[in-house]
Design a protein around this motif. Structure first.
Motif, short mmCIF file in Angstrom:
data_model
loop_
_atom_site.label_atom_id
_atom_site.label_comp_id
_atom_site.label_asym_id
_atom_site.label_seq_id
_atom_site.Cartn_x
_atom_site.Cartn_y
_atom_site.Cartn_z
N MET A 290 38.99 56.03 35.54
CA MET A 290 38.15 55.35 36.52
C MET A 290 38.48 55.84 37.92
O MET A 290 39.63 55.79 38.35
CB MET A 290 38.33 53.83 36.45
N THR A 291 37.48 56.33 38.63
CA THR A 291 37.67 56.80 39.99
C THR A 291 37.62 55.64 40.98
O THR A 291 37.16 54.54 40.65
CB THR A 291 36.59 57.81 40.38
N VAL A 292 38.08 55.89 42.19
CA VAL A 292 38.02 54.88 43.24
C VAL A 292 36.57 54.52 43.54
O VAL A 292 36.22 53.35 43.71
CB VAL A 292 38.72 55.39 44.52
N GLU A 293 35.70 55.54 43.59
CA GLU A 293 34.29 55.30 43.88
C GLU A 293 33.66 54.42 42.81
O GLU A 293 32.88 53.51 43.11
CB GLU A 293 33.54 56.63 43.99
N GLU A 294 33.98 54.68 41.56
CA GLU A 294 33.44 53.88 40.47
C GLU A 294 33.94 52.43 40.56
O GLU A 294 33.18 51.48 40.32
CB GLU A 294 33.83 54.48 39.13
N PHE A 295 35.20 52.28 40.90
CA PHE A 295 35.76 50.93 41.05
C PHE A 295 34.99 50.14 42.11
O PHE A 295 34.60 49.00 41.89
CB PHE A 295 37.24 51.02 41.42
N PHE A 296 34.76 50.77 43.27
CA PHE A 296 34.06 50.07 44.34
C PHE A 296 32.61 49.79 43.98
O PHE A 296 32.11 48.67 44.17
CB PHE A 296 34.12 50.88 45.64
N ASN A 297 31.93 50.79 43.46
CA ASN A 297 30.49 50.64 43.21
C ASN A 297 30.18 49.71 42.06
O ASN A 297 29.21 48.94 42.09
CB ASN A 297 29.86 52.01 42.95
N GLU A 298 30.99 49.75 41.01
CA GLU A 298 30.68 49.00 39.80
C GLU A 298 31.34 47.63 39.75
O GLU A 298 30.86 46.74 39.04
CB GLU A 298 31.09 49.81 38.56
N TYR A 299 32.42 47.45 40.49
CA TYR A 299 33.16 46.19 40.38
C TYR A 299 33.35 45.49 41.73
O TYR A 299 32.92 44.36 41.91
CB TYR A 299 34.51 46.43 39.71
N ALA A 300 33.99 46.17 42.69
CA ALA A 300 34.30 45.51 43.95
C ALA A 300 33.04 45.06 44.69
O ALA A 300 32.93 43.89 45.08
CB ALA A 300 35.12 46.45 44.85
N LEU A 301 32.09 45.95 44.86
CA LEU A 301 30.88 45.61 45.61
C LEU A 301 29.98 44.63 44.87
O LEU A 301 29.13 43.98 45.48
CB LEU A 301 30.10 46.88 45.96
N LYS B 292 51.32 50.75 35.29
CA LYS B 292 52.74 50.39 35.42
C LYS B 292 53.56 51.51 36.04
O LYS B 292 54.33 51.29 36.99
CB LYS B 292 53.31 50.01 34.05
N ASP B 293 53.41 52.72 35.53
CA ASP B 293 54.22 53.84 36.02
C ASP B 293 53.82 54.26 37.43
O ASP B 293 54.62 54.88 38.15
CB ASP B 293 54.11 55.03 35.07
N ILE B 294 52.59 53.95 37.83
CA ILE B 294 52.14 54.26 39.19
C ILE B 294 52.70 53.25 40.18
O ILE B 294 53.21 53.62 41.24
CB ILE B 294 50.60 54.26 39.24
N ILE B 295 52.64 51.98 39.83
CA ILE B 295 53.13 50.93 40.72
C ILE B 295 54.65 50.97 40.85
O ILE B 295 55.19 50.75 41.93
CB ILE B 295 52.67 49.55 40.21
N PHE B 296 55.33 51.28 39.75
CA PHE B 296 56.80 51.29 39.74
C PHE B 296 57.31 52.69 39.37
O PHE B 296 57.71 52.94 38.23
CB PHE B 296 57.33 50.27 38.73
N LYS C 277 45.72 53.52 43.98
CA LYS C 277 44.69 54.14 44.82
C LYS C 277 43.49 53.23 45.05
O LYS C 277 42.83 53.32 46.09
CB LYS C 277 44.22 55.45 44.19
N TYR C 278 43.20 52.34 44.13
CA TYR C 278 42.03 51.46 44.26
C TYR C 278 42.16 50.48 45.42
O TYR C 278 41.16 49.96 45.92
CB TYR C 278 41.80 50.69 42.97
N PHE C 279 43.40 50.20 45.84
CA PHE C 279 43.64 49.16 46.84
C PHE C 279 44.32 49.70 48.09
O PHE C 279 44.87 48.94 48.88
CB PHE C 279 44.50 48.05 46.22
N LYS C 280 44.28 51.01 48.29
CA LYS C 280 44.96 51.63 49.43
C LYS C 280 44.33 51.22 50.75
O LYS C 280 45.01 51.06 51.75
CB LYS C 280 44.92 53.15 49.29
#
Length: 269
Positions: free
Chosen positions: A92-103, A114-118, A208-211
């Motif tokens: 899932m890309t950042v653009e897809e996250f914003f367009n399909e879910y956040a907005l 998990k491995d990205i956050i920690f 990256k989704y919440f940067k």
């Protein structure tokens, strides 16, 4: 039972979190949009401050309206179980996250973070106790009769985080008639910044989704709560927050490190 759970709810989403034991990391204040080319100029920042202030006044009015008009118990009896979408971060890309879910104000569970956050390995309660255990915390308790945010009030005692973790570890010994102590939204940057690591070698990384976060773009971070997150939630079975709206109607995301957490969403329509 350990679960990986990252939940995003958009502005004006209302939630109730009852009757589960959990250790949760919270990243709040997410008034986020993709960064525009060229960044943000001072006029935009000033307009943002004005808009947030006006919006927060509307949120306070909504809170008062909810307190006077919503029968929470009746609403919970009518609740319908819905299936929250699950997406893996690898696809899932950042653009897809914003367009399909956040907005579209859709809650979402994102797996594979998990491995990205920690990057240095996921924290355990033992890690948190070792690094932050000597810091003082003030647990909260849920009072259904209290006219406070989320029905939470401070407990009369101030204890070390280490002692609270011991309390949490013995949670199964407590009965439902006892007041349940809830460590709620305890700021790590303010109270235990060491656990976050250093910039050259961080032990906590925002996905990256919440940067992009408007709070972080304001000069000097003068807006209330702008430097409070990530924060820590620890609660034994039965801990909960009442019906509420977050400050400024902002977005948030959570990472569940152990246990279970139940969210109930009430649509504002």
């Amino acid at each position: 039972m350990k679960l990986l759970l990252l939940v995003l709810t958009l502005a004006l989403a209302l939630f109730l979190q009852p009757d589960l034991d959990m250790v949760t990391l919270f990243q709040g204040g997410q008034s986020s949009v993709p960064e525009t080319q060229g960044g943000f100029v001072s006029d935009v920042e000033m307009q943002l401050r004005i808009s947030l202030s006006e919006y927060n006044d509307q949120i306070e009015e909504l809170r008062a309206l909810l307190a006077n008009t919503i029968d929470l118990q009746a609403a919970l009896k009518k609740k319908t179980k819905i299936s929250v979408p699950r997406r893996d971060a690898s696809s899932m890309t950042v653009e897809e996250f914003f367009n399909e879910y956040a907005l579209k104000s859709k809650p979402l569970v994102i797996t594979g973070l998990k491995d990205i956050i920690f990057p240095e390995g996921q924290w355990s309660l033992k890690d948190i106790d070792y690094i932050c255990g000597d810091r003082e915390v003030v647990p909260l308790v849920k009072n259904p009769h209290a006219n406070t945010w989320a029905g939470l009030i401070e407990d009369n005692r101030q204890i070390s985080l280490a002692n609270y973790i011991r309390y949490y570890s013995k949670a199964k010994q407590y009965t439902t008639t006892e007041q349940i102590l809830y460590l709620h939204d305890w700021s790590l940057p303010l109270h235990c910044p060491q656990i976050l690591g250093v910039s050259e070698k961080p032990s906590f990384v925002v996905p990256k989704y919440f940067k992009e976060d408007f709070f972080k773009k304001l000069q000097n971070n003068t807006l209330q709560f702008s430097s409070d997150w990530p924060s820590l939630f620890i609660g034994p079975q039965g801990s909960q927050s009442g019906l509420h709206v977050d400050s400024f109607g902002t977005n948030f995301w959570m990472f569940l490190m152990e246990g279970k957490r139940l969210f109930s969403f009430l649509l504002c329509s």
